[in-house]
Design an enzyme around this catalytic site. Structure first.
Site, PDB file in Angstrom:
ATOM      1  N   CYS A  57      89.642  51.675  67.797  1.00 46.99           N
ATOM      2  CA  CYS A  57      89.984  52.178  66.526  1.00 46.99           C
ATOM      3  C   CYS A  57      91.338  51.407  66.047  1.00 46.99           C
ATOM      4  O   CYS A  57      92.352  51.946  66.058  1.00 46.99           O
ATOM      5  CB  CYS A  57      90.489  53.724  66.798  1.00 46.99           C
ATOM      6  SG  CYS A  57      90.744  54.720  65.281  1.00 46.99           S
ATOM      7  N   GLU A  58      90.893  50.153  65.484  1.00 48.42           N
ATOM      8  CA  GLU A  58      92.078  49.263  65.229  1.00 48.42           C
ATOM      9  C   GLU A  58      91.306  48.256  64.210  1.00 48.42           C
ATOM     10  O   GLU A  58      90.353  47.565  64.751  1.00 48.42           O
ATOM     11  CB  GLU A  58      92.530  48.610  66.676  1.00 48.42           C
ATOM     12  CG  GLU A  58      93.781  47.862  66.499  1.00 48.42           C
ATOM     13  CD  GLU A  58      95.055  48.510  66.409  1.00 48.42           C
ATOM     14  OE1 GLU A  58      95.882  48.357  65.590  1.00 48.42           O
ATOM     15  OE2 GLU A  58      95.115  49.530  67.068  1.00 48.42           O
ATOM     16  N   GLU A  85      98.829  23.630  88.528  1.00 46.83           N
ATOM     17  CA  GLU A  85      98.174  25.086  88.607  1.00 46.83           C
ATOM     18  C   GLU A  85      97.290  25.454  87.316  1.00 46.83           C
ATOM     19  O   GLU A  85      97.674  26.455  86.502  1.00 46.83           O
ATOM     20  CB  GLU A  85      99.520  26.144  88.505  1.00 46.83           C
ATOM     21  CG  GLU A  85     100.354  25.636  89.785  1.00 46.83           C
ATOM     22  CD  GLU A  85     101.692  26.708  89.343  1.00 46.83           C
ATOM     23  OE1 GLU A  85     101.910  26.843  88.240  1.00 46.83           O
ATOM     24  OE2 GLU A  85     102.412  26.951  90.427  1.00 46.83           O
ATOM     25  N   PRO A  86      96.035  24.764  87.199  1.00 46.01           N
ATOM     26  CA  PRO A  86      95.391  25.313  86.140  1.00 46.01           C
ATOM     27  C   PRO A  86      94.705  26.551  86.368  1.00 46.01           C
ATOM     28  O   PRO A  86      94.074  26.728  87.548  1.00 46.01           O
ATOM     29  CB  PRO A  86      94.117  24.065  86.104  1.00 46.01           C
ATOM     30  CG  PRO A  86      94.299  23.421  87.530  1.00 46.01           C
ATOM     31  CD  PRO A  86      95.415  23.662  88.163  1.00 46.01           C
ATOM     32  N   TYR A 136      96.759  36.412  70.270  1.00 51.42           N
ATOM     33  CA  TYR A 136      97.077  35.211  69.866  1.00 51.42           C
ATOM     34  C   TYR A 136      96.145  34.572  68.654  1.00 51.42           C
ATOM     35  O   TYR A 136      96.352  33.464  68.406  1.00 51.42           O
ATOM     36  CB  TYR A 136      96.569  34.083  71.044  1.00 51.42           C
ATOM     37  CG  TYR A 136      97.329  34.735  72.559  1.00 51.42           C
ATOM     38  CD1 TYR A 136      98.689  34.797  72.658  1.00 51.42           C
ATOM     39  CD2 TYR A 136      96.615  35.066  73.514  1.00 51.42           C
ATOM     40  CE1 TYR A 136      99.289  34.983  73.693  1.00 51.42           C
ATOM     41  CE2 TYR A 136      97.205  35.342  74.911  1.00 51.42           C
ATOM     42  CZ  TYR A 136      98.503  35.271  74.958  1.00 51.42           C
ATOM     43  OH  TYR A 136      99.120  35.854  75.932  1.00 51.42           O
TER      44      TYR A 136
HETATM   45  C1  LIG Z   1     103.603  29.273  86.091  1.00 49.89           C
HETATM   46  C2  LIG Z   1     102.193  29.017  85.463  1.00 49.89           C
HETATM   47  N1  LIG Z   1     101.284  28.416  86.013  1.00 49.89           N
HETATM   48  C3  LIG Z   1      99.957  28.196  85.734  1.00 49.89           C
HETATM   49  C4  LIG Z   1      99.637  28.904  84.604  1.00 49.89           C
HETATM   50  C5  LIG Z   1      98.249  28.586  84.079  1.00 49.89           C
HETATM   51  O1  LIG Z   1      98.134  28.274  82.941  1.00 49.89           O
HETATM   52  P1  LIG Z   1      96.599  27.823  82.333  1.00 49.89           P
HETATM   53  O2  LIG Z   1      95.721  29.071  82.542  1.00 49.89           O
HETATM   54  O3  LIG Z   1      96.786  27.686  80.749  1.00 49.89           O
HETATM   55  O4  LIG Z   1      96.116  26.783  83.117  1.00 49.89           O
HETATM   56  C6  LIG Z   1     100.440  29.626  83.872  1.00 49.89           C
HETATM   57  C7  LIG Z   1     100.310  30.489  82.704  1.00 49.89           C
HETATM   58  O5  LIG Z   1     100.631  31.224  82.050  1.00 49.89           O
HETATM   59  C8  LIG Z   1     101.743  29.864  84.505  1.00 49.89           C
HETATM   60  O6  LIG Z   1     102.727  30.504  83.493  1.00 49.89           O
END
Ligand SMILES: Cc1ncc(COP(=O)(O)O)c(C=O)c1O
Length: 471
Positions: A399-400, A324-325, A372
């Site tokens: 404003c920070e 899941e990128p 971060y």
């Molecule tokens: C369950 C899950 N899958 C995929 C991602 C995507 O991560 P990234 O955008 O770093 O590839 C995240 C990010 O928080 C996640 O929590």
């Protein structure tokens, strides 16, 4: 001021040691800019065949500029790299993590490139469905899903609902029963591995809100509970996501081993074979010279080797894999164009000073620096300059005092009010984390391709800001 910065002051500026003095302050650093970004004949940046001046004139600034071909190419490359690495086994699918950046047009690109879609709220699901994204390629996450979100996902016919707690199992089962469906369920397990950039830690217990703990035995209990409910729940597989901005495969090794041991234990205890594994996202990108991401091919091959070896040791068939990128697809495709406002040269004591460059955006369109401590880069985008590079800090209009977009960058000393500057790699977790802080309207997001500008998300107006104010 943090210690590493204080110690890094040199000459009459405030550059951290990791920031190289540029040989050419106008140069586009390799690997940092989307694939169609070039300097045009007049010295201004062009993306997708469109000059930044034209974008600024037609759409205004601040604006996020998505290089459509770059986004699509990255998506396709991840799709192909993982498919190829797992081709000798049962294959692998890539789901784009919509949390990085999502709008209906991007959902259509993801669909056209043949990836699945990972959503983690009802809102993200709604965008994907509105775009016509095929529900049977949608995975739905969420550590605190409402009943309505679960119901909507199941009614839509999503591919998998990633269950995040023991408590959720019974709720999903009940909702599936009411709907007369069998819910395709993945169990998100936490393996005790947490990865950030080059480092990862593996601990016996985890102290975080996601997933079902594997080390404590809760994950095994979750599997038992799902298998006990075959009329309403179908155990599609196990899920593990170890972190973000990861540059190598070492973190995946321990996580995969621990999850596969659970697969083996489930087979032994319950006689059930789990044949699908999702190892999440988290692949890192280059925000500046400190970062050296691996290629999708190297990541895919490395993880395939690890999984295959573990499976062999455990006497398991290699399961079907999913990934899941989000950041690695969306991040480098996009740059944010700002117009320079007030510039201040602030004396820091002795010979040291810092140039503060204010822009017409800030933490409302990129909160990652404040949130971060992220390090971004910036470049004079509207022209080239032969002035000396000087260390500058790009700050927003909020404003920070923590409203910093780019902590440290060499910009030409003749930078002036009205100049266009660009911050690369802002495609992930910038617009999706945006806010209206100080009633600053959200910027526009445009896609550029083949000389055309297409608005993906229009700029917010004052009327938009007032729309919720019913007082
Ligand atoms: C369950 C899950 N899958 C995929 C991602 C995507 O991560 P990234 O955008 O770093 O590839 C995240 C990010 O928080 C996640 O929590």
């Amino acid at each position: 001021m943090r210690a590493h910065e204080a110690g890094a002051l040199h000459g009459n500026d405030a550059a951290p040691t990791w920031l190289p003095y540029p040989a050419d302050v106008n140069a586009l650093l390799d690997g940092l800019w989307s694939r169609t970004t070039v300097r045009g004949a007049d010295g201004a940046l062009e993306v997708g065949g469109v000059s930044v001046h034209r974008i600024a004139e037609e759409v205004g600034t601040a604006v996020l500029v998505v290089d459509e071909l770059d986004f699509r190419a990255r998506a396709a490359r991840f799709r192909d790299a993982f498919a190829a690495a797992f081709e000798p086994y049962r294959g692998a699918h890539v789901f784009y993590a919509g949390k990085a950046f999502l709008c209906t047009e991007v959902a259509r690109w993801v669909d056209q490139e043949g990836l699945g879609m990972d959503v983690c709220t009802g809102g993200e699901l709604a965008v994907a469905l509105r775009a016509g994204f095929p529900a049977d390629r949608i995975a739905m996450h969420g550590n605190s899903k409402s009943d309505a979100e679960i119901r909507r996902g199941l009614e839509a016919g999503i591919a998998r609902l990633v269950v995040d707690s023991l408590e959720e199992i019974e709720r999903v089962s009940q909702i599936a029963e009411q709907l007369g469906v069998v819910a395709p369920v993945m169990l998100r397990v936490t393996t005790g591995v947490e990865a950030h950039t080059h480092e990862f830690i593996a601990t016996a217990h985890e102290d975080q809100k996601f997933g079902i703990s594997l080390p404590t035995g809760d994950a095994l209990e979750a599997v038992r509970r799902v298998l006990e409910r075959p009329a309403t729940l179908d155990l599609v597989g196990l899920h593990s996501h170890i972190g973000s901005q990861i540059f190598d495969v070492s973190g995946f090794e321990i996580a995969a081993r621990r999850v596969l041991r659970l697969v083996a234990e489930v087979r032994e205890r319950f006689g059930h074979t789990i044949d699908s594994l999702d190892l999440g996202g988290g692949f890192g990108v280059m925000y500046n010279t400190q970062h050296t991401p691996s290629s999708p091919e190297a990541l895919a091959q490395g993880i395939a080797q690890i999984v295959a070896m573990e499976c062999r040791d455990l006497g398991l068939e290699v399961p079907h894999l999913a990934f899941e990128p989000g950041r690695a697809i969306a991040g480098p495709s996009t740059q944010t164009l700002y117009t320079v406002g007030t510039i201040k040269d602030v004396h820091l004591g002795g010979p040291h000073h810092r140039v503060y460059v204010s822009v017409d955006g800030g933490m409302s369109d990129n909160v990652r620096t404040a949130l971060y401590d992220a390090d971004y880069s910036a470049l004079l985008a509207g022209r080239v300059s032969d002035a000396e590079p000087t260390v500058a800090r790009v700050v927003g209009k909020h404003c920070e005092s923590g409203d910093i977009v780019v902590k440290d960058e060499y910009l030409p000393a003749d930078l002036r009010r009205g100049d266009l500057i660009s911050v690369p790699v802002t495609g992930a977790y910038c617009y999706s984390l945006s806010s209206n802080y100080n009633h600053v309207p959200r910027p526009a997001v445009v896609a550029v391709r083949d000389g055309e500008i297409r608005t993906l998300l229009r700029r917010e107006t004052e009327d938009d800001l007032m729309a919720l104010d019913v007082g």
